[in-house]
Design a protein around this motif. Structure first.
Motif, PDB file in Angstrom:
ATOM      1  N   ASP A   2       0.826  -1.202   0.000  1.00 56.02           N
ATOM      2  CA  ASP A   2       0.000   0.000   0.000  1.00 56.02           C
ATOM      3  C   ASP A   2       0.867   1.262   0.000  1.00 56.02           C
ATOM      4  OD1 ASP A   2      -2.963   1.009   0.767  1.00 56.02           O
ATOM      5  OD2 ASP A   2      -1.420   2.243   1.748  1.00 56.02           O
ATOM      6  N   THR A  30       0.278   4.341   0.920  1.00 55.53           N
ATOM      7  CA  THR A  30       0.222   5.139   2.157  1.00 55.53           C
ATOM      8  C   THR A  30       1.097   4.505   3.228  1.00 55.53           C
ATOM      9  OG1 THR A  30      -2.022   5.841   1.637  1.00 55.53           O
ATOM     10  CG2 THR A  30      -1.307   6.131   3.904  1.00 55.53           C
ATOM     11  N   ARG A  31       1.096   3.180   3.289  1.00 58.62           N
ATOM     12  CA  ARG A  31       1.932   2.517   4.302  1.00 58.62           C
ATOM     13  C   ARG A  31       3.406   2.709   3.983  1.00 58.62           C
ATOM     14  NH1 ARG A  31      -2.547  -1.205   4.541  1.00 58.62           N
ATOM     15  NH2 ARG A  31      -1.658  -2.764   3.157  1.00 58.62           N
ATOM     16  N   HIS A  91      -3.597   1.786   9.170  1.00 60.33           N
ATOM     17  CA  HIS A  91      -2.371   1.457   8.429  1.00 60.33           C
ATOM     18  C   HIS A  91      -1.249   1.111   9.403  1.00 60.33           C
ATOM     19  CE1 HIS A  91      -3.726   2.170   4.405  1.00 60.33           C
ATOM     20  NE2 HIS A  91      -3.986   3.450   4.590  1.00 60.33           N
TER      21      HIS A  91
END
Lengths: 128, 90
Positions: free
Chosen positions: B10, B12-13, B51
């Motif tokens: 991901d 964002t992670r 997250h």
């Protein structure tokens, strides 16, 4: 309509007064006895007729839960403008103030986050 | 133990790991501020918390409580799984 007052919930008004004046450098404006508590406000010496900050007792359990939740996530309760965040950080650190965030550029501002010793975090900020 | 490959999948992670590499040991507030002001990643507090949960399960982030504060730290040890699985020739 004008904004003349904002507040911060503190766990002890006398301790808060000492921190907000002796350490942060604000000056006492109003101190009115009100039952077991006081109507206790401070102002910036740079703006003696500016917005007053009320040091309000946090005795209501919801206020305490609110403060605890904000602090756990590192969220400051109030933000104050300073001329130089690094200089304030150095000055306050020398006075034993704990910071959860050292000075960091965050887009258009530089910010740092400190512990007010009364159960809150406070942000200091300056535009870059 | 969560899956390190899924955790890294991901964007964002990955940005959260970038942010923690800039400065280790951040509150959720600082982390979210850095994500939006330095990486242009705008995310709700709940989303970032979720997250962080995935990254923590994968061992890439660990949290430390200091008094009333909670700080997040980067741990790159699980990344060894990538090069142990696919060796990098010198």
């Amino acid at each position: 309509m004008r904004i003349t007052l904002t507040s911060v919930f503190v766990d002890d008004q006398e301790k808060a007064l000492r921190f907000y004046t002796d350490v942060l450098g604000f000056t006492k404006k109003n101190d009115v006895p009100l039952g077991e508590h006081r109507w206790l406000t401070v102002v910036s010496p740079e703006q003696p007729d500016g917005v007053e900050l009320l040091l309000e007792p946090d005795e209501h359990p919801v206020a305490q839960a609110y403060k605890t939740g904000l602090v756990a996530d590192g969220i400051p309760y109030n933000s104050f403008t300073v001329a130089d965040v690094q200089a304030e950080y150095d000055r306050l650190t020398a006075l034993g103030v704990a910071f959860t965030q050292p000075p960091a550029a965050m887009g258009p501002v530089t910010t740092a986050v400190l512990d007010d010793t009364c159960g809150n975090l406070l942000q200091i900020a300056a535009t870059n | 133990m969560g899956d390190v490959f899924r955790a890294l999948a991901d964007p964002t992670r990955r940005a959260i790991l970038d942010v923690l590499q800039e400065r280790d040991g951040q509150t959720l507030f600082e982390l979210i501020n850095r994500l939006v002001t330095r990486h242009g990643v705008s995310c709700s507090r709940q989303a970032v918390s979720q997250h962080l949960g995935v990254l923590e399960a994968a061992g890439l982030v660990c949290t430390r409580r200091e008094g009333r504060y909670k700080f997040h730290h980067l741990d790159t040890t699980p990344l060894k799984a990538v090069t142990e699985r696919w060796r990098i020739d010198p």
